[in-house]
Design a protein around this motif. Structure first.
Motif, short mmCIF file in Angstrom:
data_model
loop_
_atom_site.label_atom_id
_atom_site.label_comp_id
_atom_site.label_asym_id
_atom_site.label_seq_id
_atom_site.Cartn_x
_atom_site.Cartn_y
_atom_site.Cartn_z
N ILE A 2 0.77 -1.01 0.04
CA ILE A 2 0.09 -0.03 0.13
C ILE A 2 0.78 1.40 0.14
O ILE A 2 1.80 1.43 0.82
CB ILE A 2 -0.94 0.07 1.27
N VAL A 3 0.59 2.06 -0.87
CA VAL A 3 1.34 3.40 -0.88
C VAL A 3 0.54 4.36 -0.74
O VAL A 3 -0.50 4.73 -1.46
CB VAL A 3 2.23 3.34 -2.50
N THR A 4 0.77 5.13 0.32
CA THR A 4 -0.16 6.52 0.58
C THR A 4 0.56 7.66 0.01
O THR A 4 1.75 8.06 0.39
CB THR A 4 -0.35 6.57 2.11
N VAL A 5 -0.19 8.51 -0.51
CA VAL A 5 0.28 9.78 -1.21
C VAL A 5 -0.94 10.85 -0.81
O VAL A 5 -1.36 11.33 -1.86
CB VAL A 5 0.76 9.57 -2.55
N LEU A 6 -0.87 11.35 0.42
CA LEU A 6 -2.09 12.19 0.61
C LEU A 6 -1.46 13.43 1.41
O LEU A 6 -0.29 13.64 1.32
CB LEU A 6 -2.92 11.39 1.79
N THR A 7 -2.53 14.25 1.75
CA THR A 7 -2.04 15.65 2.30
C THR A 7 -1.29 15.76 3.45
O THR A 7 -0.31 16.30 3.67
CB THR A 7 -3.21 16.51 2.32
N ASP A 8 -1.89 15.16 4.50
CA ASP A 8 -1.38 15.17 5.71
C ASP A 8 -1.64 14.06 6.58
O ASP A 8 -2.19 13.04 6.18
CB ASP A 8 -1.97 16.38 6.49
N SER A 9 -0.82 13.93 7.77
CA SER A 9 -0.95 12.69 8.70
C SER A 9 -2.57 12.35 9.00
O SER A 9 -2.78 11.35 8.97
CB SER A 9 -0.31 12.75 10.07
N GLU A 10 -3.13 13.42 9.31
CA GLU A 10 -4.55 12.90 9.63
C GLU A 10 -5.43 12.58 8.28
O GLU A 10 -6.02 11.48 8.44
CB GLU A 10 -5.41 14.47 9.92
N SER A 11 -5.30 12.86 7.09
CA SER A 11 -5.83 12.33 5.97
C SER A 11 -5.27 10.77 5.74
O SER A 11 -6.16 9.92 5.35
CB SER A 11 -5.49 13.12 4.73
N VAL A 12 -3.85 10.65 5.95
CA VAL A 12 -3.53 9.27 5.81
C VAL A 12 -4.21 8.56 6.84
O VAL A 12 -4.52 7.27 6.71
CB VAL A 12 -1.93 9.29 5.86
N GLN A 13 -4.15 8.60 8.12
CA GLN A 13 -4.63 8.05 9.05
C GLN A 13 -5.92 7.57 8.92
O GLN A 13 -6.30 6.50 9.05
CB GLN A 13 -4.39 8.59 10.53
N GLY A 14 -6.80 8.47 8.31
CA GLY A 14 -8.25 8.28 8.41
C GLY A 14 -8.49 7.42 7.10
O GLY A 14 -9.30 6.34 7.22
N VAL A 15 -7.83 7.65 5.93
CA VAL A 15 -7.85 6.56 4.74
C VAL A 15 -7.39 5.18 5.27
O VAL A 15 -8.05 4.24 4.78
CB VAL A 15 -7.01 7.09 3.66
N MET A 16 -6.27 4.96 5.97
CA MET A 16 -5.77 3.68 6.60
C MET A 16 -6.99 3.01 7.37
O MET A 16 -6.94 1.81 7.28
CB MET A 16 -4.58 3.84 6.90
N GLN A 17 -7.59 3.82 8.05
CA GLN A 17 -8.53 3.26 8.74
C GLN A 17 -9.79 2.87 8.21
O GLN A 17 -10.43 1.92 8.38
CB GLN A 17 -9.00 4.52 10.12
N GLU A 18 -10.02 3.31 7.12
CA GLU A 18 -11.13 3.20 6.25
C GLU A 18 -10.72 1.83 5.60
O GLU A 18 -11.60 1.05 5.32
CB GLU A 18 -11.38 4.19 5.09
N ALA A 19 -9.52 1.49 5.21
CA ALA A 19 -8.94 0.60 4.51
C ALA A 19 -8.74 -0.59 5.31
O ALA A 19 -8.77 -1.84 4.90
CB ALA A 19 -7.74 0.85 3.83
N ALA A 20 -8.81 -0.55 6.72
CA ALA A 20 -8.37 -1.45 7.62
C ALA A 20 -9.03 -2.97 7.71
O ALA A 20 -8.44 -3.68 7.50
CB ALA A 20 -8.40 -0.85 8.99
N PRO A 21 -10.43 -2.86 7.38
CA PRO A 21 -10.94 -4.16 7.29
C PRO A 21 -10.61 -5.16 5.83
O PRO A 21 -10.44 -6.24 6.06
CB PRO A 21 -12.45 -4.00 6.88
N ALA A 22 -9.76 -4.34 4.94
CA ALA A 22 -9.44 -5.32 3.94
C ALA A 22 -7.82 -5.49 3.87
O ALA A 22 -7.09 -5.91 2.81
CB ALA A 22 -10.07 -4.61 2.56
N LEU A 23 -7.12 -4.77 4.72
CA LEU A 23 -5.55 -5.03 4.80
C LEU A 23 -5.38 -6.51 4.94
O LEU A 23 -5.82 -7.19 5.87
CB LEU A 23 -5.22 -4.34 6.10
N LYS A 24 -4.03 -6.74 4.10
CA LYS A 24 -3.75 -8.20 4.27
C LYS A 24 -2.68 -8.23 5.34
O LYS A 24 -1.79 -7.24 5.36
CB LYS A 24 -2.94 -8.46 2.93
N GLN A 25 -2.75 -9.02 6.41
CA GLN A 25 -1.67 -9.41 7.23
C GLN A 25 -0.11 -9.25 6.63
O GLN A 25 -0.16 -10.35 5.70
CB GLN A 25 -2.02 -10.34 8.20
#
Length: 287
Positions: free
Chosen positions: A66-89
């Motif tokens: 997963i490559v994150t290219v977003l504006t700031d830490s809050e944006s990154v954190q929010g998006v990764m939390q949205e993605a969390a259910p589908a993240l591969k261990q």
């Protein structure tokens, strides 16, 4: 991770940097999933072979990296939390955004909670270097998976500097480098303004510097933008305000007196307050 073929990569954030990152990864044979909050920006990449998804969770489904290219830490954190259910261990998370010292700590903790291998990898370079796969990657993270992420960095950049095994080293270095870029931008903008204010053709400033020890590609690009009054964003004033604030905050935490950095932040803020937040940071000249 499947070693028989190139990994599948999900790029979350397809703005000025993220879109060319996704395209350059695809050109190098990676299967690329893309997501952006403004869906049209991700969908625009479909014609070039990138797969666009409507949610972060759908984009990371089956992704090895997963490559994150977003504006700031809050944006990154929010998006990764949205993605969390589908993240591969055990998936790898490569974090390219400039998020500052506190931000990178928060994101590293988030990666640990979700069992992800985390790389702190902000980039040096703006839109054009990203389009040309000429970014410089400042990478920090565990040695064990570097052989997996290095081809990713090679696809999007011309050089990778491995800063540290410890997460956060790259984000600290990026703040120092951004401060230098901001100082160059303001110095050039003010020098051109001084020449014009004193009745001298400002193009002569560029003429004298060209070919000398103070010349650089950056100087030429920003000078050309100012003289042409072309402020199409490669790196916006709004982003410059965000990053300059990160520099000032980090310096304060370290007990450093940084008058130039503070003045740099205030100058960007003045330009943003005047309604130029979406313009390139060369619009420092408008201050």
């Amino acid at each position: 991770m499947n070693t028989d073929k190139k990994p599948t990569i999900a790029v979350l954030g397809t703005g000025l940097i993220g879109a060319p990152v996704a395209l350059n990864l695809h050109k190098q044979g990676f299967k690329v999933h893309a997501w952006n909050r403004t869906a049209a920006k991700a969908k625009a990449l479909v014609v070039d072979g990138v797969q666009a998804f409507d949610t972060p969770a759908n984009a990371v489904q089956g992704a090895d990296i997963i490559v994150t290219v977003l504006t700031d830490s809050e944006s990154v954190q929010g998006v990764m939390q949205e993605a969390a259910p589908a993240l591969k261990q055990g998936a790898i998370w490569v974090q390219l955004s400039t998020v500052g010292i506190e931000g990178i700590g928060t994101l590293a903790a988030l990666a640990e909670r979700h069992g992800l291998v985390f790389y702190d990898a902000p980039v040096q370079g703006t839109r054009q270097p990203a389009e040309l796969a000429q970014l410089i990657i400042l990478a920090s993270g565990p040695v064990e998976q570097r052989a997996v992420v290095q081809p990713v960095f090679d696809a999007i950049g011309k050089r990778t500097l491995w800063v540290s095994e410890q997460i956060g080293g790259s984000s600290r270095l990026k703040l120092a480098l951004n401060n230098w870029a901001f100082a160059l931008t303001h110095g050039l903008a003010e020098s051109i303004a001084i020449a014009k204010g004193l009745g001298i053709d400002p193009a002569l400033v560029v003429d004298v510097v060209t070919g000398g020890p103070m010349d650089s590609g950056y100087f030429q690009a920003k000078a050309a933008a100012i003289l042409a009054e072309n402020y199409t964003a490669s790196f916006s004033i709004a982003n410059a305000v965000k990053d300059a604030q990160l520099v000032v905050d980090a310096a304060a935490q370290a007990g450093l007196q940084v008058g130039v950095a503070q003045a740099s932040l205030r100058r960007f803020e003045r330009v943003q307050e005047a309604g130029h937040g979406d313009k390139d940071m060369a619009a420092s000249y408008l201050a």
